[in-house]
Design an enzyme around this catalytic site. Sequence first.
Site, PDB file in Angstrom:
ATOM      1  N   ARG A   1      56.135 123.489   7.190  1.00 49.18           N
ATOM      2  CA  ARG A   1      56.128 124.548   6.166  1.00 49.18           C
ATOM      3  C   ARG A   1      56.571 123.955   4.839  1.00 49.18           C
ATOM      4  NH1 ARG A   1      55.388 128.842   9.218  1.00 49.18           N
ATOM      5  NH2 ARG A   1      55.013 130.137   7.404  1.00 49.18           N
TER       6      ARG A   1
ATOM      7  N   THR B   1      49.925 125.515   0.287  1.00 48.41           N
ATOM      8  CA  THR B   1      50.940 125.393   1.319  1.00 48.41           C
ATOM      9  C   THR B   1      50.500 124.218   2.192  1.00 48.41           C
ATOM     10  OG1 THR B   1      49.722 126.939   2.718  1.00 48.41           O
ATOM     11  CG2 THR B   1      51.541 127.858   1.447  1.00 48.41           C
TER      12      THR B   1
ATOM     13  N   LYS C   1      49.146 125.647   6.932  1.00 51.21           N
ATOM     14  CA  LYS C   1      48.058 126.487   7.448  1.00 51.21           C
ATOM     15  C   LYS C   1      46.968 125.574   8.023  1.00 51.21           C
ATOM     16  CE  LYS C   1      49.096 130.407   4.424  1.00 51.21           C
ATOM     17  NZ  LYS C   1      50.007 130.021   3.333  1.00 51.21           N
TER      18      LYS C   1
ATOM     19  N   GLU D   1      68.096 115.344  -5.735  1.00 49.37           N
ATOM     20  CA  GLU D   1      67.557 116.024  -6.927  1.00 49.37           C
ATOM     21  C   GLU D   1      66.933 115.007  -7.884  1.00 49.37           C
ATOM     22  OE1 GLU D   1      70.886 118.144  -8.432  1.00 49.37           O
ATOM     23  OE2 GLU D   1      70.586 119.851  -7.097  1.00 49.37           O
TER      24      GLU D   1
ATOM     25  N   TYR E   1      70.680 114.710  -0.068  1.00 50.24           N
ATOM     26  CA  TYR E   1      70.411 115.306  -1.384  1.00 50.24           C
ATOM     27  C   TYR E   1      69.689 114.311  -2.278  1.00 50.24           C
ATOM     28  CZ  TYR E   1      71.797 120.014  -2.416  1.00 50.24           C
ATOM     29  OH  TYR E   1      71.795 121.369  -2.522  1.00 50.24           O
TER      30      TYR E   1
ATOM     31  N   ASP F   1      44.550 128.126  -5.794  1.00 46.77           N
ATOM     32  CA  ASP F   1      45.544 128.144  -4.725  1.00 46.77           C
ATOM     33  C   ASP F   1      44.764 127.996  -3.429  1.00 46.77           C
ATOM     34  OD1 ASP F   1      47.272 128.749  -2.708  1.00 46.77           O
ATOM     35  OD2 ASP F   1      48.046 130.600  -3.595  1.00 46.77           O
TER      36      ASP F   1
END
Length: 433
Positions: free
Chosen positions: A241, A232, A235, A53, A51, A206
């Site tokens: 991902r 992203t 691709k 954050e 974790y 984008d």
Amino acid sequence: DHGLSEADPEVSSIIKKEKERQFKSLELIASENFTSRAVMEAVGSCLANKYSEGLPGKRYYGGNEYIDELEILCQKRALAAFHLDEKKWGINVQPLSGSPANFEVYTAILNPHDRIMGLDLPHGGHLSHGFMTPKRRVSGTSIYFESMPYRLDESTGLVDYDMLEKTATLFRPKLIIAGASAYPRDFDYPRMRKIADAVRAFLMMDMAHISGLVAASVVANPFEYCDIVTTTTHKSLRGPRGGMIFFKKDPVLGVDLEIAINNAVFPGLQGGPHNHTIGGLAVCLKHAESPEFKAYQNQVVSNCRALANRLVELGYTVVSGGTDNHLVLVDLRPLGIDGARVEKILDMASITLNKNSVPGDKSALVPGGIRIGSPAMTTRGFKEKEFIAIADFIHEGVQITIDAKGLVSGSSKLQEFLKFAVSSDFLLTDKVS
Ligand code: PLP
């Protein structure tokens, strides 16, 4: 501690089958690719356990010295991969994927119900750019913001910038979004910048589909004109991902994008970053600086051109007449057939692509076209010659679909079966009339 095949033979067997499917099929979905073993190793590593954050040096949990090192390395590599000056551009590498990255930008710079303009989904845009139908606000973007999509000129298949300008002058959006999921040409960034400046709107690109091509400088560079660039990472960039948001460091329209976007990612819309993904992304971005990566991206475009040229030779209508990037959009309507049926028939022959709406389509469920992409098979070593063969295979599949639909010629066992399959609709997942 057991390995997967021992601990869970069921999941292990499903993965094995999926691996075999990926290995055996001709993968032509424009948004997919095969990432490297090194990226997969990082994604499947102990980084998944942590974790963290917050941002490097400002975490809400202890034990983050190596995670900080990793995230800083990933940020630096991302800026280097896109040839950006660290003094002028900042980056957030924590977005969980493309849609969250976009929504994070919107919440960072807009108030609820502010106006946005993105490319309409049936004309190649993405759901997260504000898609809505006359009956329904489909995506979170159109629910929380007021969306007025711009469209293509149906006669050329190119973005209708004149109409965008006219509409923007009346609608006065606060954000204009460039970028698409099914547009085979470059966007005219200088023109879009002018339009955005005239109405005092932010300009965002984008580049999810084409980020690998942008990194290798084989398409136009959105960073020269846009305030914010999202993407992203899985691709054409060929990473794990995930998502990234690049932003200008100098304030734009009075907004400090660095503060606004970082806060929108966390605590605005996300919790702990997926550190295993950030690890995989850092590896992918190291690949992106290699000469092999540039050669690969050049090959993606030239393979796609070879495919488009062959389809045109075979008499197909290709939207916009060709391609500048990694995808071709074929309009099947002149042949009296739809993309849904062709997708299914090709799937039976292990050729994987997707049905896609083309400008002027009436139905999104049974659209009139197919989208064909070159990144994945280029990763597997295909060159122009193989992409010409792919065009010929697709042609065969289309012919079989036409024959089968009309129940006309053809007598082989396969054709008999395909006739039955197509005429009965039982293979179609969507309701087809
Ligand atoms: N933006 C564009 C242009 C896309 O094509 C996609 C996905 O295909 C996305 C965003 C969304 O990415 P994700 O599916 O990772 O949320």
